[in-house]
Write a protein that holds these residues in place. Structure first.
Motif, PDB file in Angstrom:
ATOM      1  N   ILE A   8       0.833  -1.209   0.000  1.00  0.00           N
ATOM      2  CA  ILE A   8       0.000   0.000   0.000  1.00  0.00           C
ATOM      3  C   ILE A   8       0.868   1.259   0.000  1.00  0.00           C
ATOM      4  O   ILE A   8       0.643   2.192  -0.783  1.00  0.00           O
ATOM      5  N   VAL A   9       1.877   1.283   0.880  1.00  0.00           N
ATOM      6  CA  VAL A   9       2.736   2.469   0.967  1.00  0.00           C
ATOM      7  C   VAL A   9       3.522   2.665  -0.326  1.00  0.00           C
ATOM      8  O   VAL A   9       3.672   3.796  -0.804  1.00  0.00           O
ATOM      9  N   THR A  10       4.011   1.585  -0.928  1.00  0.00           N
ATOM     10  CA  THR A  10       4.752   1.694  -2.189  1.00  0.00           C
ATOM     11  C   THR A  10       3.850   2.195  -3.306  1.00  0.00           C
ATOM     12  O   THR A  10       4.272   2.993  -4.162  1.00  0.00           O
ATOM     13  N   ALA A  11       2.603   1.744  -3.324  1.00  0.00           N
ATOM     14  CA  ALA A  11       1.652   2.218  -4.337  1.00  0.00           C
ATOM     15  C   ALA A  11       1.418   3.723  -4.203  1.00  0.00           C
ATOM     16  O   ALA A  11       1.339   4.446  -5.206  1.00  0.00           O
ATOM     17  N   VAL A  12       1.322   4.198  -2.968  1.00  0.00           N
ATOM     18  CA  VAL A  12       1.145   5.636  -2.737  1.00  0.00           C
ATOM     19  C   VAL A  12       2.349   6.406  -3.270  1.00  0.00           C
ATOM     20  O   VAL A  12       2.209   7.459  -3.906  1.00  0.00           O
ATOM     21  N   LYS A  13       3.550   5.893  -3.011  1.00  0.00           N
ATOM     22  CA  LYS A  13       4.764   6.547  -3.510  1.00  0.00           C
ATOM     23  C   LYS A  13       4.750   6.618  -5.037  1.00  0.00           C
ATOM     24  O   LYS A  13       5.164   7.626  -5.625  1.00  0.00           O
ATOM     25  N   ALA A  14       4.292   5.560  -5.690  1.00  0.00           N
ATOM     26  CA  ALA A  14       4.261   5.544  -7.152  1.00  0.00           C
ATOM     27  C   ALA A  14       3.311   6.607  -7.699  1.00  0.00           C
ATOM     28  O   ALA A  14       3.577   7.204  -8.748  1.00  0.00           O
ATOM     29  N   PHE A  15       2.227   6.861  -6.998  1.00  0.00           N
ATOM     30  CA  PHE A  15       1.273   7.886  -7.449  1.00  0.00           C
ATOM     31  C   PHE A  15       1.884   9.286  -7.433  1.00  0.00           C
ATOM     32  O   PHE A  15       1.411  10.183  -8.128  1.00  0.00           O
ATOM     33  N   PHE A  16       2.922   9.484  -6.634  1.00  0.00           N
ATOM     34  CA  PHE A  16       3.524  10.813  -6.491  1.00  0.00           C
ATOM     35  C   PHE A  16       4.569  11.117  -7.562  1.00  0.00           C
ATOM     36  O   PHE A  16       5.137  12.212  -7.559  1.00  0.00           O
ATOM     37  N   MET A  17       4.842  10.194  -8.442  1.00  0.00           N
ATOM     38  CA  MET A  17       5.912  10.380  -9.436  1.00  0.00           C
ATOM     39  C   MET A  17       5.806  11.672 -10.246  1.00  0.00           C
ATOM     40  O   MET A  17       6.800  12.366 -10.446  1.00  0.00           O
ATOM     41  N   PRO A  18       4.619  12.032 -10.766  1.00  0.00           N
ATOM     42  CA  PRO A  18       4.563  13.235 -11.619  1.00  0.00           C
ATOM     43  C   PRO A  18       4.445  14.549 -10.858  1.00  0.00           C
ATOM     44  O   PRO A  18       4.349  15.608 -11.483  1.00  0.00           O
ATOM     45  N   LEU A  19       4.477  14.521  -9.523  1.00  0.00           N
ATOM     46  CA  LEU A  19       4.265  15.736  -8.747  1.00  0.00           C
ATOM     47  C   LEU A  19       5.488  16.643  -8.765  1.00  0.00           C
ATOM     48  O   LEU A  19       6.525  16.333  -9.359  1.00  0.00           O
ATOM     49  N   TYR A  20       5.361  17.750  -8.053  1.00  0.00           N
ATOM     50  CA  TYR A  20       6.426  18.747  -7.894  1.00  0.00           C
ATOM     51  C   TYR A  20       7.750  18.095  -7.484  1.00  0.00           C
ATOM     52  O   TYR A  20       7.784  17.154  -6.691  1.00  0.00           O
ATOM     53  N   ARG A  21       8.855  18.609  -8.045  1.00  0.00           N
ATOM     54  CA  ARG A  21      10.201  18.166  -7.687  1.00  0.00           C
ATOM     55  C   ARG A  21      11.035  19.389  -7.312  1.00  0.00           C
ATOM     56  O   ARG A  21      10.976  20.425  -7.966  1.00  0.00           O
ATOM     57  N   SER A  22      11.842  19.233  -6.278  1.00  0.00           N
ATOM     58  CA  SER A  22      12.694  20.332  -5.841  1.00  0.00           C
ATOM     59  C   SER A  22      13.978  20.360  -6.662  1.00  0.00           C
ATOM     60  O   SER A  22      14.207  19.519  -7.536  1.00  0.00           O
ATOM     61  N   THR A  23      14.854  21.309  -6.340  1.00  0.00           N
ATOM     62  CA  THR A  23      16.154  21.389  -7.015  1.00  0.00           C
ATOM     63  C   THR A  23      17.019  20.176  -6.726  1.00  0.00           C
ATOM     64  O   THR A  23      17.969  19.899  -7.464  1.00  0.00           O
ATOM     65  N   ASP A  24      16.699  19.434  -5.647  1.00  0.00           N
ATOM     66  CA  ASP A  24      17.464  18.226  -5.343  1.00  0.00           C
ATOM     67  C   ASP A  24      17.348  17.193  -6.459  1.00  0.00           C
ATOM     68  O   ASP A  24      18.235  16.342  -6.612  1.00  0.00           O
ATOM     69  N   PHE A  25      16.290  17.259  -7.230  1.00  0.00           N
ATOM     70  CA  PHE A  25      16.150  16.350  -8.368  1.00  0.00           C
ATOM     71  C   PHE A  25      17.280  16.588  -9.366  1.00  0.00           C
ATOM     72  O   PHE A  25      17.924  15.656  -9.852  1.00  0.00           O
ATOM     73  N   GLU A  26      17.544  17.856  -9.676  1.00  0.00           N
ATOM     74  CA  GLU A  26      18.631  18.186 -10.592  1.00  0.00           C
ATOM     75  C   GLU A  26      19.992  17.933  -9.948  1.00  0.00           C
ATOM     76  O   GLU A  26      20.954  17.560 -10.625  1.00  0.00           O
ATOM     77  N   VAL A  27      20.078  18.128  -8.628  1.00  0.00           N
ATOM     78  CA  VAL A  27      21.323  17.854  -7.919  1.00  0.00           C
ATOM     79  C   VAL A  27      21.764  16.413  -8.155  1.00  0.00           C
ATOM     80  O   VAL A  27      22.904  16.146  -8.560  1.00  0.00           O
ATOM     81  N   HIS A  28      20.852  15.492  -7.941  1.00  0.00           N
ATOM     82  CA  HIS A  28      21.207  14.078  -8.082  1.00  0.00           C
ATOM     83  C   HIS A  28      21.366  13.668  -9.541  1.00  0.00           C
ATOM     84  O   HIS A  28      22.172  12.786  -9.853  1.00  0.00           O
ATOM     85  N   ARG A  29      20.631  14.297 -10.444  1.00  0.00           N
ATOM     86  CA  ARG A  29      20.856  14.009 -11.866  1.00  0.00           C
ATOM     87  C   ARG A  29      22.243  14.449 -12.282  1.00  0.00           C
ATOM     88  O   ARG A  29      22.955  13.744 -13.019  1.00  0.00           O
ATOM     89  N   ASN A  30      22.670  15.613 -11.777  1.00  0.00           N
ATOM     90  CA  ASN A  30      24.013  16.095 -12.101  1.00  0.00           C
ATOM     91  C   ASN A  30      25.082  15.174 -11.526  1.00  0.00           C
ATOM     92  O   ASN A  30      26.103  14.921 -12.178  1.00  0.00           O
ATOM     93  N   TRP A  31      24.862  14.649 -10.327  1.00  0.00           N
ATOM     94  CA  TRP A  31      25.841  13.740  -9.744  1.00  0.00           C
ATOM     95  C   TRP A  31      25.927  12.442 -10.524  1.00  0.00           C
ATOM     96  O   TRP A  31      27.004  11.840 -10.613  1.00  0.00           O
ATOM     97  N   LEU A  32      24.811  12.011 -11.102  1.00  0.00           N
ATOM     98  CA  LEU A  32      24.861  10.851 -11.999  1.00  0.00           C
ATOM     99  C   LEU A  32      25.801  11.125 -13.165  1.00  0.00           C
ATOM    100  O   LEU A  32      26.634  10.290 -13.534  1.00  0.00           O
ATOM    101  N   ALA A  33      25.660  12.313 -13.738  1.00  0.00           N
ATOM    102  CA  ALA A  33      26.472  12.677 -14.902  1.00  0.00           C
ATOM    103  C   ALA A  33      27.942  12.839 -14.536  1.00  0.00           C
ATOM    104  O   ALA A  33      28.840  12.400 -15.270  1.00  0.00           O
ATOM    105  N   VAL A  34      28.210  13.464 -13.405  1.00  0.00           N
ATOM    106  CA  VAL A  34      29.589  13.707 -12.975  1.00  0.00           C
ATOM    107  C   VAL A  34      30.324  12.383 -12.750  1.00  0.00           C
ATOM    108  O   VAL A  34      31.440  12.172 -13.240  1.00  0.00           O
ATOM    109  N   THR A  35      29.719  11.493 -11.991  1.00  0.00           N
ATOM    110  CA  THR A  35      30.381  10.228 -11.673  1.00  0.00           C
ATOM    111  C   THR A  35      30.454   9.305 -12.891  1.00  0.00           C
ATOM    112  O   THR A  35      31.352   8.446 -12.958  1.00  0.00           O
TER     113      THR A  35
END
Length: 530
Positions: A8-35
């Motif tokens: 149930i909790v995992t299903a709730v998390k999946a529903f939140f996928m298209p919602l608002y994202r903070s700058t931390d989303f880009e932070v971690h995407r950039n770290w993917l690229a850097v490494t």
């Protein structure tokens, strides 16, 4: 039932996928690229993006591993030059990565609850449905669940007296995210007391004298040093650069969004004094929107003394000291070591949150996660958790500032609180007895004053989301609601800290329930409070 809860909790998390994202989303995407693209020597030097790598090496290696899966979803997301890249597949991958890594948190919660004799299913439910983790990780975007999962693995081994494994997992955690250094003094004191000082007694419980085990100290030190060498060894030639990224002391006393701690009250007092000084014609140095302008920066207080990092370190250490001394004393009795360790861990995390330098609001989770275990150990522990679960989780609301997220935030919090206020009171006393003795507006097991304070959060929420705009103040005082939330919640956190400290320092050890005994026993302090 555990599988149903997880699903149930995992299903709730999946529903939140298209919602608002903070700058931390880009932070971690950039770290993917850097490494993914740069050599090891460049990871902590690259500044293509303003979001430079500032987590310890183990987390960098995690990003490196994730980047090889990420490029399967969308190769463009691991290109360094693609700043602020957020294709649908990028969003899908990063959201899924958080959900999948939460397996560590779920497993850690399960391992910990096996050490609890009474209310273990309730503790598991409280941990899995923690609204703060859901809001911070699965909407705002971070990997705190994975990190707290490692902490829970360490705690579970500590409660099982597997001290070397506990030290190993905590050392691993520090090399994933160094903010957990705030908990390190508790680990040092407890491990030395419980593992390095062998207990000798006639009855196996009380301790007339100690003998220090050099062998155990060597094992402990070797375990921790091995983990740190494994982490920082590849960066041995660039340690100053790595440490400059990990400890950026020029970010200022407070984050742009004040954490609800002592410094929020200190900043607020400075603002009030600045206002009255100006009215009275007393000259003060005024910084426009200082501390309330939404920026991360260094600043000086207008009236009160300006705080330096050294001051916060001294205050934090001084605040922790009595608790650590009491923890050493409580370690004399093997039966109560687990509960004492958890109480001191929560208390010292609160001390660090209250007085630390540049504390993020998300650090409130370092208090709420271990506090979940204590809620089933005694009525006072339950009251403290019930109070703090409302205050701490509500203090995270401004993180998700888009107006369309308000119903979701309220739904997540109220769902968790319905579990807390329905099942925790019944763990200690039947509802029928409780309802006959209390007023309608007094929350179960809480004092009238505590309930009144918590109801004040409803008024605060109405003002922030309705009245502030209705009164036309959103243009002239845009950061007023944020400041009000920080200050009001800071009062609650401070109150919780004082009550928690008094309880920890004064409870009667022989009458406090342990992790492996019933929760129906009340301590002397609890009887007085009741």
């Amino acid at each position: 039932m555990l599988l149903e809860i997880i699903f149930i909790v995992t299903a709730v998390k999946a529903f939140f996928m298209p919602l608002y994202r903070s700058t931390d989303f880009e932070v971690h995407r950039n770290w993917l690229a850097v490494t993914h693209n740069l050599t090891l020597e460049q990871w902590y030097h690259d500044n293509t993006s303003e979001w430079t790598l500032d987590y310890p090496p183990f987390f960098a290696w995690l990003e490196f591993a994730l980047s090889h899966v990420a490029k399967i979803f969308d190769p463009e997301m691991v290109k360094i030059e693609n700043l602020n890249y957020a294709s649908d597949m990028t969003v899908l991958f990063q959201r899924l990565s958080v959900i999948v890594l939460d397996i560590v948190y779920i497993y850690g919660a399960f391992r910990c609850t096996k050490n609890i004799a009474n209310g273990n299913l309730l503790v598991f439910l409280l941990l899995i449905t923690n609204p703060g983790l859901i809001m911070v990780d699965h909407i705002h975007f971070q990997y705190n669940g994975f990190l707290f999962g490692i902490l829970l693995l360490s705690i579970s081994n500590m409660l099982s007296n597997n001290y070397l494994y506990s030290a190993f997992w905590f050392a691993v955690l520090l090399n994933f995210k160094h903010i957990f250094l705030y908990m390190a003094p508790v680990y040092v004191v407890h491990l030395l007391r419980a593992y390095c000082f062998t207990v000798s007694s006639t009855d196996g419980v009380h301790t007339p004298w100690y003998s220090f085990s050099v062998t155990n100290l060597f094992k402990l030190a070797t375990t921790v040093i091995f983990v740190f060498c494994l982490s920082f060894g590849p960066f041995i030639d660039q340690l100053p650069q790595v440490f400059s990224r990990l400890f950026p002391f020029k970010r200022g006393l407070c984050h742009a969004y004040w954490a609800p701690n002592f410094w929020a009250l200190y900043n607020f007092a400075d603002k009030i004094l600045q206002h009255f000084s100006t009215k009275l014609g007393i000259p003060v140095v005024v910084q426009e929107a200082a501390m309330t302008g939404g920026l991360v920066q260094e600043y000086r207080h207008a009236v009160l003394p300006t705080i330096t990092p050294a001051v916060t370190f001294v205050l934090t250490a001084a605040a922790m000291a009595p608790a650590l001394v009491k923890l050493w004393y409580l370690g004399a009795d093997r039966r109560y070591r687990g509960g004492s360790f958890l109480r001191c861990l929560t208390l010292c995390a609160t001390c660090a949150f209250m007085f630390g330098w540049h504390v993020h609001e998300k650090a409130i989770l370092m208090i709420l996660i271990p506090l979940s275990f204590l809620s089933v150990l005694g009525i006072t522990d339950a009251r403290l958790y019930m109070f703090m679960s409302v205050v701490g989780h509500y203090s995270l609301f401004p993180l998700l500032y888009p107006k369309n997220l308000l119903p979701i935030k309220i739904f997540i919090l109220l769902t968790h609180l319905s579990i807390v206020f329905s099942y925790l009171p019944s763990l200690y006393e039947p509802k029928t007895k409780t309802s006959r003795r209390r007023g309608f507006l007094v929350l179960p097991k809480l004092k009238a004053s505590d309930s009144l304070y918590l109801y004040g959060l409803i008024g605060l929420c109405i003002y922030e989301n309705v009245l502030h705009t209705f009164l036309g103040l959103d243009k002239t005082l845009p950061f007023l609601p944020l400041m009000m939330t920080s200050v009001y919640c800071a009062l609650g956190v401070f109150y919780f800290w004082v009550r928690q400290y008094i309880y920890f320092l004064t409870f009667n050890l022989s009458s406090v329930p342990t992790l492996t005994t019933s929760t129906n026993t009340k301590s002397v302090y609890e009887k007085k409070e009741t």
